[in-house]
Design an enzyme around this catalytic site. Structure first.
Site, mmCIF file in Angstrom:
data_model
loop_
_atom_site.group_PDB
_atom_site.id
_atom_site.type_symbol
_atom_site.label_atom_id
_atom_site.label_comp_id
_atom_site.label_asym_id
_atom_site.label_seq_id
_atom_site.Cartn_x
_atom_site.Cartn_y
_atom_site.Cartn_z
ATOM 1 N N CYS A 1 0.767 -1.064 -0.070
ATOM 2 C CA CYS A 1 0.099 0.008 0.036
ATOM 3 C C CYS A 1 0.934 1.262 0.042
ATOM 4 C CB CYS A 1 -1.042 -0.047 1.297
ATOM 5 S SG CYS A 1 -2.406 1.086 1.097
ATOM 6 N N GLU B 1 -1.713 -8.446 5.046
ATOM 7 C CA GLU B 1 -1.569 -8.507 6.537
ATOM 8 C C GLU B 1 -2.976 -8.433 7.366
ATOM 9 O OE1 GLU B 1 -0.814 -6.131 4.986
ATOM 10 O OE2 GLU B 1 -1.054 -4.149 5.963
ATOM 11 N N HIS C 1 -3.776 -5.196 1.038
ATOM 12 C CA HIS C 1 -3.156 -5.579 2.612
ATOM 13 C C HIS C 1 -3.309 -7.163 2.923
ATOM 14 C CE1 HIS C 1 -2.466 -1.577 3.951
ATOM 15 N NE2 HIS C 1 -3.615 -1.218 3.393
#
EC number: 6.3.5.3
Lengths: 80, 229
Positions: free
Chosen positions: B86, B205, B203
């Site tokens: 990002c 994560e 993302h």
């Protein structure tokens, strides 16, 4: 010495903010507006130096940080 | 294996990235401050998402010029794997580690949702067990994720197999509707020429457990760690 750096998106790079401004102006009845491109101005206050040195220095600043030359154009305006 | 997560003022995904990496590695990553001029010994550098330096001037511009990034660029040139997520992707393009730039989303709005991504590169060293043509689901959350590059660069990315992920429908079709931000060629993630730097807007994560809504992100980090360890 003072200087202004004008930064704008290159032609062909989509400028959604410019488009939104253009739409708003049309909404207000300003039909004469064909297109809007939004940019930014950065004002620099510099130590005294020759115009040539200032231009070279600011050009370096633009290349390294102030502009992203992949998508942006810049122009330098020196003000005494 | 050792990993480093770079910490910038304003970044808000650095700890998520640390948690995700720690869950796939057998060690906690080092958190490295942006003002440091040296990196610890590391096998992987992770550049997190989230508004470094408040996105002032341009997304990623200030972070790209921070002291630690000079070291990151050097390590990347010497082959150290770098994953940039990002805002990290924006920083990686600003440093020149990756080609192109990320523009304001085409429809001007901030997008925050899960998206489907087509795995498009066959020699994807970071996502080993993701197969070309597979569709994975990661969240996105960004205002400036509209990937732009000139035609020559785009052709090169396609030709060299450097595009890692493209925004797609659940069945893997690359439609305009599946593109959340106007990215050219539906591009969501790319590799550098050498294949050791990966930048992506989504993302992974944020989807590392069923409790969070999915595990494709966990697979991503497992693959990443396995490819290095």
């Amino acid at each position: 010495m003072k200087a202004r750096v004008h930064i704008s998106l290159k032609n062909g790079v989509l400028d959604p903010q410019g488009k939104a401004i253009s739409n708003s102006l049309h909404g207000l009845g300003f039909e004469s507006v064909l297109d809007v491109r939004q940019g930014k101005t950065i004002e620099l206050d510099l130590t005294d130096m020759s115009k040539e040195t200032a231009e070279t220095e600011i050009d370096k600043m633009c290349q390294q940080l102030l502009a992203n030359t992949v998508i942006e154009n810049y122009s330098i305006e020196l003000i005494d | 294996m050792k990993a480093s997560v770079i910490v910038f003022p304003g970044s808000n995904c650095d700890r998520d990235l640390k948690v995700a990496l720690a869950a796939s590695m057998d060690a906690e990553p080092d958190m490295v401050w942006h003002g440091d001029s040296e990196l610890p010994e590391t096998d992987l550098i992770a550049i997190p998402g989230g508004f470094s330096y408040g996105d002032y001037l341009r997304c990623g511009a200030m972070a790209a010029n921070s002291p630690v990034m000079r070291e990151v660029v050097k390590k990347a040139q010497n082959g150290t794997p770098v994953v940039a997520i990002c805002n990290g992707f924006q920083i990686a393009t600003e440093t020149g580690m990756l080609p192109g730039a990320l523009l304001r989303n085409a429809d001007q709005s901030f997008v925050c949702k899960d998206v489907d991504l087509l795995v498009t590169s066959e020699n994807n060293r970071f996502v080993g067990s993701f197969k070309q043509g597979q569709v994975v689901r990661f969240p996105i959350a960004h205002h400036d994720g509209n990937y732009f590059a000139d035609q020559e660069t785009l052709d090169e990315l396609e030709g060299e197999g450097q595009i890692a992920f493209k925004y797609a429908t659940q069945s893997g079709e690359l439609t305009e509707d599946a593109n959340p931000n106007g990215s050219l060629g539906n591009i969501a993630g790319i590799y550098n020429k050498a294949g050791n730097v990966l930048g992506l807007m989504p993302h992974p994560e944020r989807l590392i457990s069923d409790a969070l809504g999915g595990t494709d992100g966990k697979s991503f980090f497992d693959n990443l760690v396995n490819s290095i360890a």
